[in-house]
Design an enzyme around this catalytic site. Structure first.
Site, PDB file in Angstrom:
ATOM      1  CG  ASN A  71      -5.965  71.341 -18.051  1.00 42.23           C
ATOM      2  OD1 ASN A  71      -5.919  70.280 -17.566  1.00 42.23           O
ATOM      3  ND2 ASN A  71      -6.857  72.017 -18.639  1.00 42.23           N
ATOM      4  CG  ASN A  96     -10.734  69.088 -31.660  1.00 43.51           C
ATOM      5  OD1 ASN A  96     -12.016  68.754 -31.015  1.00 43.51           O
ATOM      6  ND2 ASN A  96      -9.637  69.166 -31.039  1.00 43.51           N
ATOM      7  CG  HIS A 127      -4.590  29.676 -58.409  1.00 40.36           C
ATOM      8  ND1 HIS A 127      -3.476  29.791 -58.156  1.00 40.36           N
ATOM      9  CD2 HIS A 127      -4.384  28.211 -58.622  1.00 40.36           C
ATOM     10  CE1 HIS A 127      -2.678  28.483 -58.134  1.00 40.36           C
ATOM     11  NE2 HIS A 127      -3.578  27.613 -58.373  1.00 40.36           N
ATOM     12  CE1 TYR A 142     -29.284  38.577 -53.381  1.00 39.51           C
ATOM     13  CE2 TYR A 142     -27.852  39.635 -54.714  1.00 39.51           C
ATOM     14  CZ  TYR A 142     -29.107  39.707 -53.837  1.00 39.51           C
ATOM     15  OH  TYR A 142     -29.779  40.665 -53.801  1.00 39.51           O
TER      16      TYR A 142
END
Length: 446
Positions: A169, A226, A345, A369
């Site tokens: 099952n 599990n 590169h 940034y």
């Protein structure tokens, strides 16, 4: 049209995973386990899908939205869990598929067979998905007769003869929606755990005079997750499927066992993939693309006949146009590399556009940034950026411009101009020898 609904049981705590993340949200091939089931259900087009969750699992509800969730406040067994979907499925009289969020490998084809079996002439009330595991020790056995499925017997309750049965099952079922909740209401909890077991509905349906049936599936489809080791086993299964799908679709994998796909990876024909390539979520690769070894690609689109790598990294928002080259140790993020451009590169391209046929020299960096915000760099068509150049965003390099090697460019450069910022070249003959002699006198060292 066949009426189908689905209930996905996802309330398990997953304690063996030893994780703050709910078990069903652990990823397989870049997609949460529960999302694999939702995707597979597309084959049977359920009109209603309900996900049963446990307390404190709001993150699961967020991930499966807009699908509705219902709460199993107390974990009192699988029949009790399905019963929580009663209100959401009120009045539904089609076939209800019952699936488990930690059993994510079931295929669309198997779900289709389940629904077809439920609609067979015998009109079975319950269809159970069975399988034959290599080690059946822990599983309940499916007791069958010429009339179909008679009962599910848990291993601990099985006789020696029943334990010899190889058909086990999986827990996955397709149930007649007209009787599902009546069957669930009749399930008792007179067992060692005091829980309400979904498996009991088979015997109850037989007691009503209704037939039950079995559809047999492959053991690998029914691998339950599990623990971390079982998660790794499931990953191996799904990667095997994805590799086979890629090759059947016309891609060449030099060393298939070293290539890792996401479930949503899309490949064109005649794609060539070298060893140790990883695809994160959201990748689309066009026809004839060559991906050399050790590349990592996520959230990116690569057009036909482009070349990547080796050791290239494409991050989310990268788009590589037809015939473009992205070479070794190049990282591209949220940027467009246009047709025929070359970034060959040791380069970082972030928040930028590299125009068609532009050439980016080795060691070029877009400085995007400043610690607070990201800024855009625009490199025009046919521009040539010399090696070891820093482009300090926001900055625009005009079409056809040339940037001298070793420059730091912080202001816009007009089209077809030359820009360079390095100091003048100076040579002092004999200076090095004089310097060494002076230092020897000072230090006493040769």
């Amino acid at each position: 049209m066949t009426k189908t609904a689905a209930v996905i049981l996802a309330a398990g705590q997953g304690t063996r995973m030893k994780s703050a993340l709910p078990k069903v949200l652990h990823p397989l091939a870049g997609r949460p386990m529960v999302a694999h089931l939702i995707h597979a259900l597309g084959a049977v087009a359920p009109s209603r899908t309900v996900v049963v969750i446990g307390p404190g699992m709001e993150s699961v509800a967020d991930r499966v939205a807009p699908l509705p969730t219902v709460l199993q406040a107390e974990r009192l067994g699988t029949a009790h869990a399905v019963a929580q979907a009663g209100e959401a499925l009120a009045g539904f009289d089609g076939t209800v598929l019952i699936l488990y969020g930690d059993t994510p490998l079931i295929t669309p084809e198997t779900l289709t067979r389940m629904v077809e079996a439920r609609l067979a002439a015998e009109d079975p009330a319950v269809v159970v998905l069975g399988f034959r595991p290599a080690d059946p020790l822990q599983y309940g056995r499916l007791i069958t007769s010429p009339a179909g499925l008679e009962a599910i017997v848990e291993y601990k309750d099985a006789t020696a003869e029943q334990r010899a049965i190889g058909l086990c099952n999986s827990g996955v079922m397709a149930v007649d929606g007209r009787v599902l909740f009546a069957l669930l209401a009749a399930v008792g909890n007179d067992n060692a755990k005091g829980e309400y077991y979904l498996t009991d509905i088979v015997a109850l349906a037989r007691g009503m005079g209704r037939a039950c049936a079995v559809v047999e599936g492959a053991a690998e489809e029914l691998l339950g997750v599990n623990s971390r080791s079982e998660l790794a086993a499931a990953e191996a299964v799904i990667q095997g499927r994805l590799r086979e799908k890629a090759m059947e679709g016309g891609a060449t994998l030099t060393a298939p066992e070293t290539v890792f796909f996401s479930a949503d990876t899309r490949l064109g024909r005649d794609v060539s993939i070298g060893p140790f390539v990883t695809f994160g979520p959201g990748v689309e690769i066009g026809d004839g693309v060559e991906i050399k070894g050790f590349c990592h690609i996520e959230g990116a689109r690569v057009a036909a006949k482009a070349t990547l790598g080796p050791y290239a990294r494409l991050r989310p928002g990268a788009t590589i146009a037809e015939g473009a080259h992205v070479g070794n140790f190049v990282e591209i993020k949220n940027s467009a590399v246009e047709q025929g451009a070359k970034v060959n590169h040791l380069t970082y391209i972030g928040d930028a556009r590299v125009g068609a046929r532009a050439n980016i020299g080795a060691g070029t960096i877009t400085c995007n940034y400043d610690g607070f915000g990201k800024y855009h760099t625009d490199i025009g068509e046919g521009a040539f950026i010399g090696s070891n150049t820093a482009l300090v965003a926001p900055v625009s390099i005009g079409a056809g411009a040339i940037i001298g090697a070793g420059s730091t460019i912080a202001r816009d450069v007009e089209a077809d101009a030359l820009a360079l910022t390095r100091g003048p070249h100076e040579v002092r003959p004999g200076w090095a020898a004089k310097f060494r002699a002076h230092m020897r006198r000072l230090t006493g060292k040769n």
